[in-house]
Design an enzyme around this catalytic site. Sequence first.
Site, mmCIF file in Angstrom:
data_model
loop_
_atom_site.group_PDB
_atom_site.id
_atom_site.type_symbol
_atom_site.label_atom_id
_atom_site.label_comp_id
_atom_site.label_asym_id
_atom_site.label_seq_id
_atom_site.Cartn_x
_atom_site.Cartn_y
_atom_site.Cartn_z
ATOM 1 N N ARG A 40 3.636 0.097 -20.650
ATOM 2 C CA ARG A 40 3.836 1.144 -19.412
ATOM 3 C C ARG A 40 5.129 1.907 -19.511
ATOM 4 N NH1 ARG A 40 2.513 -1.761 -13.652
ATOM 5 N NH2 ARG A 40 2.442 0.438 -13.277
ATOM 6 N N ARG A 96 2.914 -7.175 -13.122
ATOM 7 C CA ARG A 96 3.483 -5.732 -12.786
ATOM 8 C C ARG A 96 4.826 -5.866 -11.901
ATOM 9 N NH1 ARG A 96 3.571 -7.036 -8.449
ATOM 10 N NH2 ARG A 96 3.935 -4.931 -7.954
ATOM 11 N N GLY A 97 5.476 -4.827 -11.608
ATOM 12 C CA GLY A 97 6.606 -4.993 -10.930
ATOM 13 C C GLY A 97 7.864 -4.983 -12.233
ATOM 14 N N ALA A 98 8.742 -3.821 -12.003
ATOM 15 C CA ALA A 98 9.580 -3.648 -13.231
ATOM 16 C C ALA A 98 10.261 -4.956 -13.851
ATOM 17 C CB ALA A 98 10.736 -2.635 -12.737
ATOM 18 N N ASN A 131 10.276 4.691 -7.803
ATOM 19 C CA ASN A 131 9.400 3.800 -7.252
ATOM 20 C C ASN A 131 8.068 3.944 -7.098
ATOM 21 O OD1 ASN A 131 9.660 0.962 -6.249
ATOM 22 N ND2 ASN A 131 9.145 1.786 -4.375
ATOM 23 N N ASP A 189 11.774 1.121 -9.709
ATOM 24 C CA ASP A 189 11.296 1.044 -11.297
ATOM 25 C C ASP A 189 12.377 1.545 -12.258
ATOM 26 O OD1 ASP A 189 8.845 1.215 -9.317
ATOM 27 O OD2 ASP A 189 8.358 -0.172 -11.205
HETATM 28 O O1 MRU Z 1 2.763 -0.262 -11.103
HETATM 29 P P1 MRU Z 1 3.364 -1.584 -10.454
HETATM 30 O O2 MRU Z 1 2.982 -2.392 -9.580
HETATM 31 O O3 MRU Z 1 4.016 -2.336 -11.496
HETATM 32 O O4 MRU Z 1 4.833 -0.969 -9.301
HETATM 33 C C1 MRU Z 1 6.033 -1.398 -9.633
HETATM 34 C C2 MRU Z 1 6.248 -1.953 -8.432
HETATM 35 O O5 MRU Z 1 6.102 -3.069 -8.047
HETATM 36 C C3 MRU Z 1 6.904 -1.221 -7.224
HETATM 37 O O6 MRU Z 1 6.996 0.099 -7.532
HETATM 38 C C4 MRU Z 1 8.199 -1.910 -6.825
HETATM 39 O O7 MRU Z 1 8.471 -1.361 -5.502
HETATM 40 C C5 MRU Z 1 9.177 -1.780 -7.802
HETATM 41 S S1 MRU Z 1 9.374 -3.112 -8.931
HETATM 42 C C6 MRU Z 1 10.266 -4.262 -8.123
#
Ligand code: MRU
Length: 373
Positions: free
Chosen positions: A89, A52-54, A251, A241
């Site tokens: 997603r 996860r994480g963009a 985000n 994101d």
């Molecule tokens: O739902 P996730 O865990 O995929 O969320 C994304 C993120 O990790 C956060 O929003 C983050 O702050 C941005 S991605 C570096």
Amino acid sequence: MKVNGTPYRTIWETSDGAVEIIDQTRLPHEFVTVRLENMRDAEYAIREMQVRGAPLIGVTAAYGVALSMSHHASDAALKATCDMLVKARPTAVNLRWAIERMRALLSPLQADERAVAAWREASIIADEDVAINESIGRHGLKIIKDVYQQKNATVNILTHCNAGWLATVDWGTALAPVYAAFETGIPLHIWVDETRPRNQGASLTAWELAQHGVPHTVIVDNAGGHLMQHGLVEMVIVGCDRVTATGDVCNKIGTYLKALAAFDNGVPFYVAMPTPTLDWTLQDGVAEIPIEERGQDEVGYIAGLCDDGQIRRVRLITQDSSSANYAFDVTPARLVTGLITERGLLAANADAIRLLSDTPHPFTGEGLGERVK
Ligand code: MRU
């Protein structure tokens, strides 16, 4: 970054044509890696948040295309793969960015050329992510250093969700400046929002900061405003994101409330933004960014390590109540002090962001607009 002293990236190629990832759903109590053998494994890993994480979602999707091309590389297979992965997603734009980059490269090629080209491009995207984040770290370091020079005491930084190395291939976005500052010896302390409901802060950010030895404290999501009122936060740095061409920042849910509290208390609110997270097609983040709504169980249950050493899921609310699970929110550009990008610190407004597309990118040499539009 290191795990128990061993250097890791969050995703890597195996010697026999597969990909391996760290299963982030098992952290912080178990460190488990998972093998992705085909596009369905990659899609599952993204959808179920093993990754996860963009930025990491984008890289995993690129490898998903490569895995798929190793099995079937026809036009139909390429289209089906890209169409399926892009839906895994909805909010992080890096997913679409990576898929469209793979599609644009592979579509004109003959089927028998696609697998090799796809693996090469996925690997380039992964390496670029590392270089981008390292550069964000260098630019963010200057901001932290300035604060340290004024204060001459520990710099307290609040962060939300996980935008550390686990959200990327390496270094992280919001945490890249933290790691860079820590390496230079600036005394730091990080306030880590737990980030309900999936607890990426408590489970992932805290874990990786601990692995790296960075002093930190986990707080409940509602504590940030109180800390800011009492002068206990010098700056907020979060990830993102999706960012619109006008600087609105999407985000993890709860970011907007932190930005409001920061604004009210005169605390600088920075967003670490790798440029692949820019969505040039959008102007109004609140109206236009699709916000992922996830299942009710993520709110209704919580999982953790019990005293008997077992990991268990327990129910928090009764079956008589329903819950809503909006996964992201949008912070309007006016609340953002600056965007820390791999190309430097930018104001969060259309004029500053437009400049990005007019100058060649330091890593690719291309105008950024051509690359991400
Ligand atoms: O739902 P996730 O865990 O995929 O969320 C994304 C993120 O990790 C956060 O929003 C983050 O702050 C941005 S991605 C570096």
